[in-house]
Design a protein around this motif. Sequence first.
Motif, PDB file in Angstrom:
ATOM      1  N   SER A 148       1.004  -0.857  -0.233  1.00 53.79           N
ATOM      2  CA  SER A 148       0.128  -0.069   0.263  1.00 53.79           C
ATOM      3  C   SER A 148       0.734   1.106  -0.106  1.00 53.79           C
ATOM      4  CB  SER A 148      -1.223  -0.053   1.055  1.00 53.79           C
ATOM      5  OG  SER A 148      -0.213   0.199   2.536  1.00 53.79           O
ATOM      6  N   PHE A 149       2.334   1.012  -0.096  1.00 54.60           N
ATOM      7  CA  PHE A 149       2.438   2.154   0.518  1.00 54.60           C
ATOM      8  C   PHE A 149       3.787   2.185  -0.832  1.00 54.60           C
ATOM      9  CE2 PHE A 149       2.917   1.186   5.094  1.00 54.60           C
ATOM     10  CZ  PHE A 149       2.468   1.668   5.022  1.00 54.60           C
ATOM     11  N   LEU A 150       3.703   3.344  -1.349  1.00 51.81           N
ATOM     12  CA  LEU A 150       4.411   3.861  -3.182  1.00 51.81           C
ATOM     13  C   LEU A 150       6.068   3.854  -2.995  1.00 51.81           C
ATOM     14  CD1 LEU A 150       4.609   4.652  -6.126  1.00 51.81           C
ATOM     15  CD2 LEU A 150       5.027   7.237  -4.544  1.00 51.81           C
ATOM     16  N   ARG A 151       6.776   3.829  -2.022  1.00 54.30           N
ATOM     17  CA  ARG A 151       7.889   3.515  -1.319  1.00 54.30           C
ATOM     18  C   ARG A 151       8.571   1.235  -2.029  1.00 54.30           C
ATOM     19  NH1 ARG A 151      13.250   5.655  -2.468  1.00 54.30           N
ATOM     20  NH2 ARG A 151      12.388   6.970  -1.351  1.00 54.30           N
ATOM     21  N   VAL A 152       7.500   0.756  -1.482  1.00 55.48           N
ATOM     22  CA  VAL A 152       7.791  -0.207  -1.328  1.00 55.48           C
ATOM     23  C   VAL A 152       7.271  -1.051  -2.738  1.00 55.48           C
ATOM     24  CG1 VAL A 152       6.128  -2.412  -0.509  1.00 55.48           C
ATOM     25  CG2 VAL A 152       7.177  -0.912   1.131  1.00 55.48           C
ATOM     26  N   ARG A 153       6.620  -0.621  -3.598  1.00 52.30           N
ATOM     27  CA  ARG A 153       5.915  -1.239  -4.252  1.00 52.30           C
ATOM     28  C   ARG A 153       6.827  -0.138  -5.643  1.00 52.30           C
ATOM     29  NH1 ARG A 153       1.278   2.215  -3.352  1.00 52.30           N
ATOM     30  NH2 ARG A 153       1.110   3.561  -4.991  1.00 52.30           N
ATOM     31  N   VAL A 154       8.008   0.751  -5.769  1.00 49.98           N
ATOM     32  CA  VAL A 154       8.955   0.909  -6.528  1.00 49.98           C
ATOM     33  C   VAL A 154      10.051  -0.704  -6.111  1.00 49.98           C
ATOM     34  CG1 VAL A 154      10.435   2.823  -6.960  1.00 49.98           C
ATOM     35  CG2 VAL A 154       8.348   3.355  -6.513  1.00 49.98           C
ATOM     36  N   ARG A 155       9.920  -0.057  -4.778  1.00 45.71           N
ATOM     37  CA  ARG A 155      11.494  -1.400  -4.610  1.00 45.71           C
ATOM     38  C   ARG A 155      11.382  -2.812  -5.131  1.00 45.71           C
ATOM     39  NH1 ARG A 155      12.103  -1.725   1.614  1.00 45.71           N
ATOM     40  NH2 ARG A 155      12.979   0.503   1.401  1.00 45.71           N
ATOM     41  N   ASN A 156       9.751  -3.160  -4.916  1.00 43.18           N
ATOM     42  CA  ASN A 156       9.629  -4.416  -5.935  1.00 43.18           C
ATOM     43  C   ASN A 156      10.480  -4.488  -7.243  1.00 43.18           C
ATOM     44  OD1 ASN A 156       9.179  -5.623  -2.475  1.00 43.18           O
ATOM     45  ND2 ASN A 156       6.726  -5.316  -3.540  1.00 43.18           N
ATOM     46  N   LEU A 157       9.441  -3.265  -7.638  1.00 48.45           N
ATOM     47  CA  LEU A 157       9.803  -3.069  -9.883  1.00 48.45           C
ATOM     48  C   LEU A 157      11.176  -3.177  -9.770  1.00 48.45           C
ATOM     49  CD1 LEU A 157       8.057  -2.307 -11.958  1.00 48.45           C
ATOM     50  CD2 LEU A 157       8.580  -0.639 -11.599  1.00 48.45           C
ATOM     51  N   VAL A 158      12.220  -2.045  -8.745  1.00 48.08           N
ATOM     52  CA  VAL A 158      13.156  -2.302  -8.835  1.00 48.08           C
ATOM     53  C   VAL A 158      14.332  -3.665  -9.080  1.00 48.08           C
ATOM     54  CG1 VAL A 158      16.082  -1.617  -7.666  1.00 48.08           C
ATOM     55  CG2 VAL A 158      13.905  -0.173  -8.131  1.00 48.08           C
ATOM     56  N   GLY A 159      13.472  -4.535  -8.240  1.00 45.08           N
ATOM     57  CA  GLY A 159      13.859  -5.496  -8.017  1.00 45.08           C
ATOM     58  C   GLY A 159      13.473  -7.335  -9.188  1.00 45.08           C
ATOM     59  N   GLU A 160      12.291  -6.066  -9.668  1.00 46.42           N
ATOM     60  CA  GLU A 160      12.404  -7.029 -10.979  1.00 46.42           C
ATOM     61  C   GLU A 160      12.802  -6.887 -12.232  1.00 46.42           C
ATOM     62  OE1 GLU A 160      10.132 -10.012 -11.363  1.00 46.42           O
ATOM     63  OE2 GLU A 160       9.900  -9.931  -9.228  1.00 46.42           O
ATOM     64  N   LEU A 161      13.405  -5.354 -12.658  1.00 51.11           N
ATOM     65  CA  LEU A 161      13.821  -4.800 -13.342  1.00 51.11           C
ATOM     66  C   LEU A 161      15.304  -5.404 -13.543  1.00 51.11           C
ATOM     67  CD1 LEU A 161      12.441  -1.085 -13.529  1.00 51.11           C
ATOM     68  CD2 LEU A 161      12.058  -3.016 -15.002  1.00 51.11           C
ATOM     69  N   GLU A 162      15.948  -5.692 -12.230  1.00 54.24           N
ATOM     70  CA  GLU A 162      16.618  -6.131 -12.263  1.00 54.24           C
ATOM     71  C   GLU A 162      16.796  -7.945 -11.937  1.00 54.24           C
ATOM     72  OE1 GLU A 162      20.812  -5.886 -10.145  1.00 54.24           O
ATOM     73  OE2 GLU A 162      19.784  -4.548 -10.948  1.00 54.24           O
ATOM     74  N   LYS A 163      16.054  -7.822 -12.006  1.00 58.58           N
ATOM     75  CA  LYS A 163      15.785  -9.415 -12.757  1.00 58.58           C
ATOM     76  C   LYS A 163      15.889  -9.531 -14.118  1.00 58.58           C
ATOM     77  CE  LYS A 163      13.672 -11.595  -8.839  1.00 58.58           C
ATOM     78  NZ  LYS A 163      12.416 -12.078  -8.318  1.00 58.58           N
ATOM     79  N   THR A 164      14.693  -8.800 -14.583  1.00 57.37           N
ATOM     80  CA  THR A 164      15.013  -8.410 -15.932  1.00 57.37           C
ATOM     81  C   THR A 164      16.007  -8.175 -16.942  1.00 57.37           C
ATOM     82  OG1 THR A 164      12.425  -8.135 -15.980  1.00 57.37           O
ATOM     83  CG2 THR A 164      12.999  -8.186 -17.824  1.00 57.37           C
ATOM     84  N   LEU A 165      16.471  -6.905 -16.535  1.00 59.84           N
ATOM     85  CA  LEU A 165      17.381  -6.236 -17.408  1.00 59.84           C
ATOM     86  C   LEU A 165      18.925  -6.803 -17.262  1.00 59.84           C
ATOM     87  CD1 LEU A 165      15.817  -2.985 -17.298  1.00 59.84           C
ATOM     88  CD2 LEU A 165      15.734  -4.694 -19.345  1.00 59.84           C
TER      89      LEU A 165
END
Length: 251
Positions: free
Chosen positions: A202-219
Amino acid sequence: MPVRPRLTPAMAGARRAVRELLAELDLEPGSLFLVACSGGPDSMALAAASAFEIPKAGHRVGAVIVDHGLQVNSQVVAQEAAQRCSELGLDPVIVEQVKVTPMGEGLEAAARDARYSALEKARAEHSASYVLLGHNQDDQAETVLLGLARGSGLRSISGMPQIDQERSLVRPLLDISRAELRQSCLDQDLEFWDDPHNQDESFLRVRVRNLVGELEKTLGVGFQAALARTADLAFEADDFLAQQARAVVVA
């Protein structure tokens, strides 16, 4: 006599970051620093590194713990963090209780504003030169990604400055990953607290943190570090443009 833990790469990295920052600040001997400590792995690693390096440089170091009162056991967490800081040799150790009142920008922004106000209050009351913050490379990458999403120019993607003279804040750990800081605590058998809010999407920073992790895996590995480097480059470019603009105005 207590047995010191064997120095490991993770411990050495945090200590080196603090040591290099102290050299850059070049303060008078006896200056007081306060570590902002939540009890989490990032700030506990910073507290341990600061307790080791800052007295060696001829300065004093204490800690300030901000109790936001947002969880039922927040007072216990704050007191446990204070106890660990005291055991590391930090003095004074201050616990500041704040009231977080969500306004237009929501709970995250309100908590951040209350926390920084409490840190400045503690710094001023104890005549400390700076407050040290445990923001790390992961935090910097998340800040840059948020800036890119807002699309508001160089300043927006320049991230968090290592030295914020205006607010008397310093961030020694911006080049060190969250995983390395956690390992530093584990290497020292240093207990820490995992904030459940760090898993709450529900916190924006947590969603961004998870997105960075996914991008690290993808890119590929290195994406997060590249984002953090982007902050440095953007800050330098923005600072250069500001200097040039001031020179034109003066002329």
